[in-house]
Design an enzyme around this catalytic site. Sequence first.
Site, PDB file in Angstrom:
ATOM      1  N   GLY A 188       0.836  -1.196   0.000  1.00 23.94           N
ATOM      2  CA  GLY A 188       0.000   0.000   0.000  1.00 23.94           C
ATOM      3  C   GLY A 188       0.867   1.241   0.000  1.00 23.94           C
ATOM      4  O   GLY A 188       1.833   1.333   0.749  1.00 23.94           O
ATOM      5  N   HIS A 248     -18.358   5.360   3.590  1.00 24.92           N
ATOM      6  CA  HIS A 248     -17.244   6.249   3.315  1.00 24.92           C
ATOM      7  C   HIS A 248     -15.927   5.818   3.961  1.00 24.92           C
ATOM      8  O   HIS A 248     -14.842   6.106   3.450  1.00 24.92           O
ATOM      9  CB  HIS A 248     -17.623   7.635   3.823  1.00 24.92           C
ATOM     10  CG  HIS A 248     -16.540   8.648   3.720  1.00 24.92           C
ATOM     11  ND1 HIS A 248     -16.006   9.031   2.510  1.00 24.92           N
ATOM     12  CD2 HIS A 248     -15.881   9.372   4.651  1.00 24.92           C
ATOM     13  CE1 HIS A 248     -15.070   9.945   2.722  1.00 24.92           C
ATOM     14  NE2 HIS A 248     -14.967  10.162   4.015  1.00 24.92           N
ATOM     15  N   SER A 252     -17.467  16.962   0.239  1.00 22.22           N
ATOM     16  CA  SER A 252     -16.702  17.089   1.490  1.00 22.22           C
ATOM     17  C   SER A 252     -17.476  17.704   2.643  1.00 22.22           C
ATOM     18  O   SER A 252     -18.274  18.607   2.483  1.00 22.22           O
ATOM     19  CB  SER A 252     -15.471  17.946   1.230  1.00 22.22           C
ATOM     20  OG  SER A 252     -14.894  18.324   2.454  1.00 22.22           O
ATOM     21  N   GLU A 281      -5.851   3.392   7.412  1.00 24.31           N
ATOM     22  CA  GLU A 281      -7.233   2.923   7.550  1.00 24.31           C
ATOM     23  C   GLU A 281      -7.297   1.412   7.753  1.00 24.31           C
ATOM     24  O   GLU A 281      -8.292   0.886   8.270  1.00 24.31           O
ATOM     25  CB  GLU A 281      -8.042   3.350   6.319  1.00 24.31           C
ATOM     26  CG  GLU A 281      -9.539   3.276   6.539  1.00 24.31           C
ATOM     27  CD  GLU A 281     -10.364   3.810   5.377  1.00 24.31           C
ATOM     28  OE1 GLU A 281      -9.880   4.694   4.641  1.00 24.31           O
ATOM     29  OE2 GLU A 281     -11.507   3.344   5.217  1.00 24.31           O
ATOM     30  N   ALA A 324      -0.562   6.362   4.443  1.00 26.37           N
ATOM     31  CA  ALA A 324       0.084   5.581   5.487  1.00 26.37           C
ATOM     32  C   ALA A 324       1.286   4.824   4.916  1.00 26.37           C
ATOM     33  O   ALA A 324       2.401   4.944   5.426  1.00 26.37           O
ATOM     34  CB  ALA A 324      -0.911   4.611   6.125  1.00 26.37           C
ATOM     35  N   GLY A 325       1.071   4.072   3.855  1.00 26.97           N
ATOM     36  CA  GLY A 325       2.150   3.255   3.298  1.00 26.97           C
ATOM     37  C   GLY A 325       3.239   4.096   2.647  1.00 26.97           C
ATOM     38  O   GLY A 325       4.434   3.824   2.800  1.00 26.97           O
ATOM     39  N   HIS A 344     -21.172   8.499   5.535  1.00 26.47           N
ATOM     40  CA  HIS A 344     -20.949   9.941   5.473  1.00 26.47           C
ATOM     41  C   HIS A 344     -22.227  10.652   5.047  1.00 26.47           C
ATOM     42  O   HIS A 344     -22.846  10.273   4.070  1.00 26.47           O
ATOM     43  CB  HIS A 344     -19.823  10.215   4.475  1.00 26.47           C
ATOM     44  CG  HIS A 344     -19.248  11.586   4.580  1.00 26.47           C
ATOM     45  ND1 HIS A 344     -19.980  12.717   4.333  1.00 26.47           N
ATOM     46  CD2 HIS A 344     -18.016  12.012   4.922  1.00 26.47           C
ATOM     47  CE1 HIS A 344     -19.213  13.781   4.513  1.00 26.47           C
ATOM     48  NE2 HIS A 344     -18.015  13.375   4.870  1.00 26.47           N
ATOM     49  N   ARG A 348     -20.507  12.944  11.913  1.00 25.98           N
ATOM     50  CA  ARG A 348     -21.099  12.306  10.735  1.00 25.98           C
ATOM     51  C   ARG A 348     -22.194  11.303  11.058  1.00 25.98           C
ATOM     52  O   ARG A 348     -23.223  11.266  10.396  1.00 25.98           O
ATOM     53  CB  ARG A 348     -19.990  11.604   9.956  1.00 25.98           C
ATOM     54  CG  ARG A 348     -19.038  12.603   9.400  1.00 25.98           C
ATOM     55  CD  ARG A 348     -17.837  11.978   8.765  1.00 25.98           C
ATOM     56  NE  ARG A 348     -17.032  13.054   8.197  1.00 25.98           N
ATOM     57  CZ  ARG A 348     -15.870  12.861   7.591  1.00 25.98           C
ATOM     58  NH1 ARG A 348     -15.375  11.640   7.486  1.00 25.98           N
ATOM     59  NH2 ARG A 348     -15.213  13.874   7.087  1.00 25.98           N
TER      60      ARG A 348
HETATM   61  C1  LIG Z   1     -13.701  10.603  -1.186  1.00 24.66           C
HETATM   62  C2  LIG Z   1     -12.969  10.580   0.116  1.00 24.66           C
HETATM   63  C3  LIG Z   1     -12.674  11.775   0.766  1.00 24.66           C
HETATM   64  C4  LIG Z   1     -11.996  11.771   1.986  1.00 24.66           C
HETATM   65  N1  LIG Z   1     -11.704  12.974   2.588  1.00 24.66           N
HETATM   66  C5  LIG Z   1     -10.977  12.966   3.740  1.00 24.66           C
HETATM   67  C6  LIG Z   1     -10.580  14.199   4.353  1.00 24.66           C
HETATM   68  O1  LIG Z   1     -10.865  15.289   3.863  1.00 24.66           O
HETATM   69  N2  LIG Z   1      -9.862  14.150   5.487  1.00 24.66           N
HETATM   70  C7  LIG Z   1      -9.495  12.957   6.044  1.00 24.66           C
HETATM   71  O2  LIG Z   1      -8.825  12.980   7.070  1.00 24.66           O
HETATM   72  N3  LIG Z   1      -9.855  11.782   5.480  1.00 24.66           N
HETATM   73  C8  LIG Z   1     -10.585  11.763   4.343  1.00 24.66           C
HETATM   74  N4  LIG Z   1     -10.938  10.561   3.772  1.00 24.66           N
HETATM   75  C9  LIG Z   1     -10.437   9.309   4.349  1.00 24.66           C
HETATM   76  C10 LIG Z   1      -8.972   9.107   3.966  1.00 24.66           C
HETATM   77  O3  LIG Z   1      -8.759   9.590   2.678  1.00 24.66           O
HETATM   78  C11 LIG Z   1      -8.566   7.652   3.993  1.00 24.66           C
HETATM   79  O4  LIG Z   1      -8.980   7.050   5.166  1.00 24.66           O
HETATM   80  C12 LIG Z   1      -7.058   7.544   3.916  1.00 24.66           C
HETATM   81  O5  LIG Z   1      -6.553   8.315   2.860  1.00 24.66           O
HETATM   82  C13 LIG Z   1      -6.611   6.111   3.786  1.00 24.66           C
HETATM   83  O6  LIG Z   1      -5.230   6.083   3.576  1.00 24.66           O
HETATM   84  P1  LIG Z   1      -4.439   4.725   3.578  1.00 24.66           P
HETATM   85  O7  LIG Z   1      -3.030   5.080   3.333  1.00 24.66           O
HETATM   86  O8  LIG Z   1      -4.746   3.977   4.816  1.00 24.66           O
HETATM   87  O9  LIG Z   1      -5.040   3.868   2.384  1.00 24.66           O
HETATM   88  P2  LIG Z   1      -5.236   4.179   0.815  1.00 24.66           P
HETATM   89  O10 LIG Z   1      -4.864   5.540   0.434  1.00 24.66           O
HETATM   90  O11 LIG Z   1      -6.593   3.701   0.468  1.00 24.66           O
HETATM   91  O12 LIG Z   1      -4.172   3.257   0.127  1.00 24.66           O
HETATM   92  C14 LIG Z   1      -4.321   1.882   0.016  1.00 24.66           C
HETATM   93  C15 LIG Z   1      -3.129   1.357  -0.726  1.00 24.66           C
HETATM   94  O13 LIG Z   1      -3.108  -0.045  -0.624  1.00 24.66           O
HETATM   95  C16 LIG Z   1      -2.887  -0.632  -1.885  1.00 24.66           C
HETATM   96  N5  LIG Z   1      -3.487  -1.963  -1.850  1.00 24.66           N
HETATM   97  C17 LIG Z   1      -4.698  -2.332  -1.363  1.00 24.66           C
HETATM   98  N6  LIG Z   1      -4.853  -3.664  -1.426  1.00 24.66           N
HETATM   99  C18 LIG Z   1      -3.717  -4.144  -1.958  1.00 24.66           C
HETATM  100  C19 LIG Z   1      -3.250  -5.455  -2.263  1.00 24.66           C
HETATM  101  N7  LIG Z   1      -3.978  -6.541  -2.015  1.00 24.66           N
HETATM  102  N8  LIG Z   1      -2.029  -5.574  -2.827  1.00 24.66           N
HETATM  103  C20 LIG Z   1      -1.248  -4.487  -3.070  1.00 24.66           C
HETATM  104  N9  LIG Z   1      -1.626  -3.244  -2.784  1.00 24.66           N
HETATM  105  C21 LIG Z   1      -2.847  -3.073  -2.231  1.00 24.66           C
HETATM  106  C22 LIG Z   1      -3.463   0.320  -2.878  1.00 24.66           C
HETATM  107  O14 LIG Z   1      -2.883   0.130  -4.125  1.00 24.66           O
HETATM  108  C23 LIG Z   1      -3.100   1.647  -2.220  1.00 24.66           C
HETATM  109  O15 LIG Z   1      -1.787   1.986  -2.588  1.00 24.66           O
HETATM  110  C24 LIG Z   1     -11.627  10.552   2.562  1.00 24.66           C
HETATM  111  C25 LIG Z   1     -11.931   9.354   1.927  1.00 24.66           C
HETATM  112  C26 LIG Z   1     -12.602   9.360   0.713  1.00 24.66           C
HETATM  113  C27 LIG Z   1     -12.940   8.060   0.075  1.00 24.66           C
END
Ligand SMILES: Cc1cc2nc3c(=O)[nH]c(=O)nc-3n(C[C@H](O)[C@H](O)[C@H](O)COP(=O)(O)OP(=O)(O)OC[C@H]3O[C@@H](n4cnc5c(N)ncnc54)[C@H](O)[C@@H]3O)c2cc1C
Lengths: 667, 248
Positions: free
Chosen positions: A41, A430, A285, A454, A45-46, A267, A338
């Site tokens: 990922g 959401h 948003s 997440e 985070a990743g 949401h 929310r």
């Molecule tokens: C439309 C929208 C608006 C948002 N707005 C806000 C905001 O304004 N403020 C806020 O704080 N939060 C917001 N959020 C929530 C926030 O964006 C997410 O919770 C956060 O960005 C998640 O980040 P992450 O790094 O955990 O995962 P993600 O960014 O979802 O990344 C997941 C990664 O894992 C990889 N992956 C997944 N499964 C596999 C697999 N099996 N093999 C290899 N790779 C894999 C993907 O390729 C990707 O690189 C929003 C969410 C959405 C959907």
Amino acid sequence: MGKLDSKVPSGPLADKWTKHKNEIDLVNPANKRNIDIIVVGTGLAGGSAAATLAELGYNVKTFCYQDSPRRAHSIAAQGGVNAAKNYQGDGDSVYRLFYDTIKGGDYRSREANVHRLAEVSTNIIDQCVAQGVPFAREYGGLLDNRSFGGVLVSRTFYAKGQTGQQLLLGAYSAMNRQIQRGKIKSYTRHEMLDLVLVDGKARGIIARDLVSGEIERHSAHAVVLATGGYGNLFFLSTYCMGANVMAAWRAHRKGAYFANPCFTQIHPTCIPVSGDHQSKLTLMSESLRNDGRIWVPAKIEDAEAIRAGKLKPTEIAEEDRDYYLERRYPAFGNLVPRDVASRAAKERCDAGYGVNKTGEAVYLDFDAAIMRYGREKALTSGMKNPDDATVRKLGEEIVEAKYGNLFQMYEKIVDENPYKTPMKIYPAVHYTMGGLWVDYNLQTTIPGCYAAGEANFSDHGANRLGASALMQGLADGYFVLPYTIGDYLSDDIRTGPISTETTEFDEAEKAVRERIEKLMSGSGIHSVDYYHKKLGKIMWNKCGMSRNEKELKEAMKEIAELRKDFWENVKIPGTAYSKNQELEKAGRVADFLELGELFAMDALERNESCGGHFREEYQTEEGEALRDDENFKFVSAWEYTGEPSKSKLHKEDLKYENIKVKTRSYK
Amino acid sequence: MKLYLKIWRQKNADSKGSMVDYTLDGVESDMSFLEMLDILNEELISKGEEPVEFDHDCREGICGTCSLMINGQPHGPDSRITVCQLHMRSFNDGDEIVIEPWRATAFPIIKDLIVDRSAFDRIQQAGGYISVNTSGRPVDANAIPIEKEMADKSFNAATCIGCGACVAACKNASAMLFTSAKVSQFALLPQGQVEAAERVQNMVRQMDLEGFGNCTNTGACEVECPKGISLENIARMNREYLSASVKG
Ligand SMILES: Cc1cc2nc3c(=O)[nH]c(=O)nc-3n(C[C@H](O)[C@H](O)[C@H](O)COP(=O)(O)OP(=O)(O)OC[C@H]3O[C@@H](n4cnc5c(N)ncnc54)[C@H](O)[C@@H]3O)c2cc1C
Ligand code: SF4
Ligand code: FES
């Protein structure tokens, strides 16, 4: 305590993290060069974790299923990121952010983790600005802030409606620097299909190259899962199309406990469903609730006339509108959290006041804000007695500067101009607060397997506050995990490279190949989407915004049947060893069909209402959530035992030593 | 509505592709363009044929994954949007729609409508960053005020989604708009100054190595860019490049 030892350091809350960092075993820089880490990922985070680990000296391999790390779904986050900077001087502090987050989560998160999150939040903004993230600024050149739901201060940093994009591109640039230095090897269009354990420790993954279809082995001393949330379980959601639970679920099946699966955020402000063809839902948003007022007609006959197309919202007089959030929650008004806002919208629509064809929409109206901003602007530009049209024009310009891209998105989808007529919105899936159980070090119950962002359950309890996911992802990746993981890896400095030519890897690869072959050999009646949509309907209708015992039991049964049908009858054209998007989807849906059942069971076991989990049986007379702290003040951590419905429940008791547990009220 | 689709089908990078005709009925105007393709694919799957593969993920115009040439236009007829934001109300019953992948030497086709854009990643790796340590302790974010106008301009450049429409639109398949957007984002900020000269030289070198063509100022890229990235950025990059070369 068994496996569920949260490893929260002793000592006063505010000192725990500093003390812990001082006591963590360190790996010296020369030894780090001999240690490999896999980060699955590349979202906030990743991406941030990979960059920081590489910079510290570890050898990092990253994986993402998109064609570039920059496209992880963090890119879509719109509104902003919280930090307790108190630049506005409105009384914000680390403690207040901590308190708001615990209360917002309805007292179902771990005090020590949340306090650490609030502490490091301020570093995030410093870090991102240093990287060149162009946050919004005031005319004086300093950083600007806005407010989000569930809080009374202004602590959200933002970059128009593209905050996630800017933060992710920041993390991506930090990754790129390490790729260029040879410290990160980035595997794109690769999907992790399984976790490999050697002697009970996470030592690698099996991945599929999505272009060639080849199955690959990758080894490391530790594996970090930063694979995002599982909201696509509902088919329709604000997630990207590829979002999935596969990595987390495969780890779960290998021994990582899954925490609070039923804690899902719905949401309140998304564009409503328009038809059966719909493939995803689009968020508007939460920042819009700074300026938008939510309402439905006060008279049922007006609502009916609107649904019949005989009346326009702009024709309804002020006194005939029901600003139900302002009415029910005068203290927080449109900025309630929310879960509260979503339930209130459902309540009005169920009562017959919905404002679109399907009766499942409410208004989000910017008229008052446009006029207010317009008057302000007219005054500051020295205009005397400007007419309404001038004021409106000035106001529209200001609203456009703040939310232009969101308004454009809305107009493209709905074909209506939200500057002129109120937006129609409805709640949608959401975010998932639940995820892999982790201890204070972000380690799952599998040694050497970590979860960040997440994908873990850690900080948001039963409901997440707006702008706190970006904060958590970056906190985990930049400031927490790169240090806590050292504690574990310090034992591995003499291990040497992990071989992939072992029986453990042989067996894991064999199992993956068999699963793919089984998927490809379905009788071929229905497409993958057919099953995914069916699953989504069950989830939304029976495990959605409100839940009850009868329907949850039905959901468990229906999902188990659907899963059986899927494995017998799914149809996947093409071949396994070539690019095959249907096969990719099938693998993801297969895991959702297991998670869904556990989700329903978790909701069934939790006989209380808290945060996003609303059980109809447990509510106050006024329809507010009724928590049961005596019996449910714990994290549910599920152990896989071979069948979702046979999973074993472990409870991590939550202790509140610094906060008085109260009934959450936003009135 | 009923549509006549002509779609580029190609099994893999090594095989030869061709246009294939499909007729699709029952398309509604409030469907998105990609949802229309979803329906076509459901039909193909039910007939036992392989669905048309195309890249997409967020379906809301921000990830930059979707990338279709529709009737010769990158991202289709509507302006300032990506193809995932395009809706069928922009088409009429009986229309013929030609759907092709991005065409550029630096973007080889992987399958059907999917191309390999990893060249863009390599350009960013060559210098698209500010060298600050993520594990360090940077100064307070408000220590250096930045003029709002500069911050806003930098932001505008930073909104590039890396989709590649600029390359697809350009008769020379030049990647100047994409590269200049990143160079500009940093050139406009005080944090970006230290490495400015090195950055522009390294990124331009990589861009040339990847086989993107030269810029002849036709401006087609700006017209087709879904995010409105402005040609000013190319001018700024040229200035940066020139001054970097002078410095040696
Ligand atoms: C439309 C929208 C608006 C948002 N707005 C806000 C905001 O304004 N403020 C806020 O704080 N939060 C917001 N959020 C929530 C926030 O964006 C997410 O919770 C956060 O960005 C998640 O980040 P992450 O790094 O955990 O995962 P993600 O960014 O979802 O990344 C997941 C990664 O894992 C990889 N992956 C997944 N499964 C596999 C697999 N099996 N093999 C290899 N790779 C894999 C993907 O390729 C990707 O690189 C929003 C969410 C959405 C959907
Ligand atoms: S400059 Fe525009 S067209 Fe080119 S990659 Fe960026 S967003 Fe796409
Ligand atoms: S699918 Fe993300 S921009 Fe189109």
